[in-house]
Design a protein around this motif. Structure first.
Motif, mmCIF file in Angstrom:
data_model
loop_
_atom_site.group_PDB
_atom_site.id
_atom_site.type_symbol
_atom_site.label_atom_id
_atom_site.label_comp_id
_atom_site.label_asym_id
_atom_site.label_seq_id
_atom_site.Cartn_x
_atom_site.Cartn_y
_atom_site.Cartn_z
ATOM 1 N N ILE A 77 0.840 -1.205 0.000
ATOM 2 C CA ILE A 77 0.000 0.000 0.000
ATOM 3 C C ILE A 77 0.872 1.250 0.000
ATOM 4 O O ILE A 77 0.638 2.191 -0.770
ATOM 5 C CB ILE A 77 -0.970 -0.002 1.201
ATOM 6 N N ASP A 78 1.880 1.271 0.861
ATOM 7 C CA ASP A 78 2.755 2.442 0.942
ATOM 8 C C ASP A 78 3.430 2.733 -0.399
ATOM 9 O O ASP A 78 3.502 3.891 -0.827
ATOM 10 C CB ASP A 78 3.816 2.258 2.035
ATOM 11 N N ALA A 79 3.918 1.692 -1.061
ATOM 12 C CA ALA A 79 4.582 1.881 -2.349
ATOM 13 C C ALA A 79 3.609 2.410 -3.403
ATOM 14 O O ALA A 79 3.946 3.319 -4.172
ATOM 15 C CB ALA A 79 5.205 0.567 -2.827
ATOM 16 N N ALA A 80 2.406 1.861 -3.428
ATOM 17 C CA ALA A 80 1.411 2.317 -4.404
ATOM 18 C C ALA A 80 0.984 3.758 -4.122
ATOM 19 O O ALA A 80 0.851 4.566 -5.048
ATOM 20 C CB ALA A 80 0.199 1.386 -4.400
ATOM 21 N N MET A 81 0.794 4.094 -2.858
ATOM 22 C CA MET A 81 0.378 5.456 -2.507
ATOM 23 C C MET A 81 1.494 6.459 -2.787
ATOM 24 O O MET A 81 1.222 7.586 -3.201
ATOM 25 C CB MET A 81 -0.026 5.537 -1.024
ATOM 26 N N ALA A 82 2.730 6.059 -2.566
ATOM 27 C CA ALA A 82 3.865 6.961 -2.795
ATOM 28 C C ALA A 82 3.983 7.365 -4.266
ATOM 29 O O ALA A 82 4.505 8.434 -4.579
ATOM 30 C CB ALA A 82 5.165 6.302 -2.326
ATOM 31 N N ALA A 83 3.480 6.514 -5.146
ATOM 32 C CA ALA A 83 3.552 6.800 -6.582
ATOM 33 C C ALA A 83 2.431 7.728 -7.052
ATOM 34 O O ALA A 83 2.415 8.134 -8.217
ATOM 35 C CB ALA A 83 3.501 5.487 -7.372
ATOM 36 N N PRO A 94 -0.039 11.276 -6.957
ATOM 37 C CA PRO A 94 0.096 12.707 -6.650
ATOM 38 C C PRO A 94 -0.435 12.970 -5.235
ATOM 39 O O PRO A 94 -1.102 12.117 -4.651
ATOM 40 C CB PRO A 94 -0.761 13.383 -7.721
ATOM 41 N N PRO A 95 -0.152 14.162 -4.694
ATOM 42 C CA PRO A 95 -0.527 14.461 -3.304
ATOM 43 C C PRO A 95 -1.987 14.149 -2.939
ATOM 44 O O PRO A 95 -2.260 13.651 -1.858
ATOM 45 C CB PRO A 95 -0.241 15.955 -3.159
ATOM 46 N N GLU A 96 -2.923 14.417 -3.812
ATOM 47 C CA GLU A 96 -4.345 14.186 -3.515
ATOM 48 C C GLU A 96 -4.749 12.730 -3.773
ATOM 49 O O GLU A 96 -5.877 12.326 -3.491
ATOM 50 C CB GLU A 96 -5.202 15.141 -4.355
ATOM 51 N N GLY A 97 -3.834 11.933 -4.279
ATOM 52 C CA GLY A 97 -4.140 10.564 -4.685
ATOM 53 C C GLY A 97 -4.666 9.680 -3.580
ATOM 54 O O GLY A 97 -5.600 8.909 -3.777
ATOM 55 N N ARG A 98 -4.096 9.766 -2.383
ATOM 56 C CA ARG A 98 -4.542 8.917 -1.268
ATOM 57 C C ARG A 98 -6.023 9.151 -0.970
ATOM 58 O O ARG A 98 -6.792 8.219 -0.832
ATOM 59 C CB ARG A 98 -3.692 9.173 -0.024
ATOM 60 N N ARG A 99 -6.381 10.422 -0.898
ATOM 61 C CA ARG A 99 -7.783 10.763 -0.604
ATOM 62 C C ARG A 99 -8.708 10.243 -1.713
ATOM 63 O O ARG A 99 -9.795 9.751 -1.452
ATOM 64 C CB ARG A 99 -7.925 12.266 -0.419
ATOM 65 N N THR A 100 -8.256 10.321 -2.942
ATOM 66 C CA THR A 100 -9.048 9.818 -4.077
ATOM 67 C C THR A 100 -9.242 8.312 -3.962
ATOM 68 O O THR A 100 -10.346 7.797 -4.176
ATOM 69 C CB THR A 100 -8.363 10.172 -5.413
ATOM 70 N N VAL A 101 -8.190 7.600 -3.628
ATOM 71 C CA VAL A 101 -8.283 6.141 -3.454
ATOM 72 C C VAL A 101 -9.266 5.809 -2.330
ATOM 73 O O VAL A 101 -10.125 4.929 -2.480
ATOM 74 C CB VAL A 101 -6.895 5.524 -3.173
ATOM 75 N N LEU A 102 -9.154 6.510 -1.216
ATOM 76 C CA LEU A 102 -10.061 6.264 -0.090
ATOM 77 C C LEU A 102 -11.512 6.534 -0.482
ATOM 78 O O LEU A 102 -12.414 5.752 -0.150
ATOM 79 C CB LEU A 102 -9.669 7.111 1.121
ATOM 80 N N ARG A 103 -11.740 7.621 -1.206
ATOM 81 C CA ARG A 103 -13.114 7.931 -1.656
ATOM 82 C C ARG A 103 -13.631 6.857 -2.609
ATOM 83 O O ARG A 103 -14.808 6.511 -2.584
ATOM 84 C CB ARG A 103 -13.163 9.316 -2.299
ATOM 85 N N PHE A 104 -12.762 6.334 -3.468
ATOM 86 C CA PHE A 104 -13.144 5.254 -4.375
ATOM 87 C C PHE A 104 -13.623 4.044 -3.580
ATOM 88 O O PHE A 104 -14.683 3.480 -3.854
ATOM 89 C CB PHE A 104 -11.966 4.869 -5.280
ATOM 90 N N PHE A 105 -12.840 3.638 -2.573
ATOM 91 C CA PHE A 105 -13.236 2.473 -1.778
ATOM 92 C C PHE A 105 -14.529 2.721 -1.006
ATOM 93 O O PHE A 105 -15.390 1.849 -0.935
ATOM 94 C CB PHE A 105 -12.113 2.048 -0.830
#
Length: 172
Positions: free
Chosen positions: A132-138, A140-151
């Motif tokens: 997860i850390d490796a995928a999130m690190a790749a 952009p800055p707002e990406g984590r929040r986007t992934v969380l909203r998707f789930f």
């Protein structure tokens, strides 16, 4: 209750009328491969203990919310009492989880991970965390929040308050 017979037209089954171009086949396929790889390492560790994914799920939620009542775990996992009882019995008998009686309601069975259960959960989660850390690190800055909203969007609306109670949506 009378059984109803489902009539299927073999032409419907064998027809080429399905329009796959409207399906998110890319997302579905990537979801499959991501999940397969996400659980793969943990599955191997669980198998060495004679456990399966159900044991991992129980360990996850008991570690996430120590003192969780069995009734809450049944609601979250949406499994039968019988299925949970078998998994819990194995985890308790092997020293990963302990069950305590509720202070206010002596009928309540509250679940706690033992030190062994916390350590095993940490080991199971290590490769998942790295992935997860490796995928999130790749991203952009707002990406984590986007992934969380998707789930969150993938979860049934009726279960979304549960996500809040488990504090899984705090970063949204």
């Amino acid at each position: 209750m009378a059984l109803s017979k489902i009539n299927v037209n073999k032409t419907d089954i064998n027809s080429d009328s399905t329009n796959f171009s409207t399906m998110p086949l890319d997302v579905m396929g990537l979801f499959f491969f991501a999940y397969r790889d996400f659980v793969g390492d943990a599955d191997a560790l669980l198998d060495k203990q004679g456990f399966g994914r159900a044991h991992h799920r129980v360990l996850y939620f008991v570690n996430l919310k120590p003192g969780m009542p069995v009734a809450d775990l049944l609601d979250i996992l949406k499994i039968t009492k019988q299925s949970l009882a078998r998994v819990l019995r194995q985890l308790i008998d092997n020293g990963y989880i302990e069950q305590k009686t509720g202070a206010a309601d002596r009928r309540q069975r509250l679940l706690h991970a033992t030190v062994k259960g916390r350590d095993f959960f940490e080991t199971l989660s290590a490769t998942q965390t790295s992935r997860i850390d490796a995928a999130m690190a790749a991203l952009p800055p707002e990406g984590r929040r986007t992934v969380l909203r998707f789930f969150v969007g993938m979860v049934e609306p009726s279960d979304r308050p549960l996500l809040d109670r488990l504090k899984l949506t705090e970063d949204l």
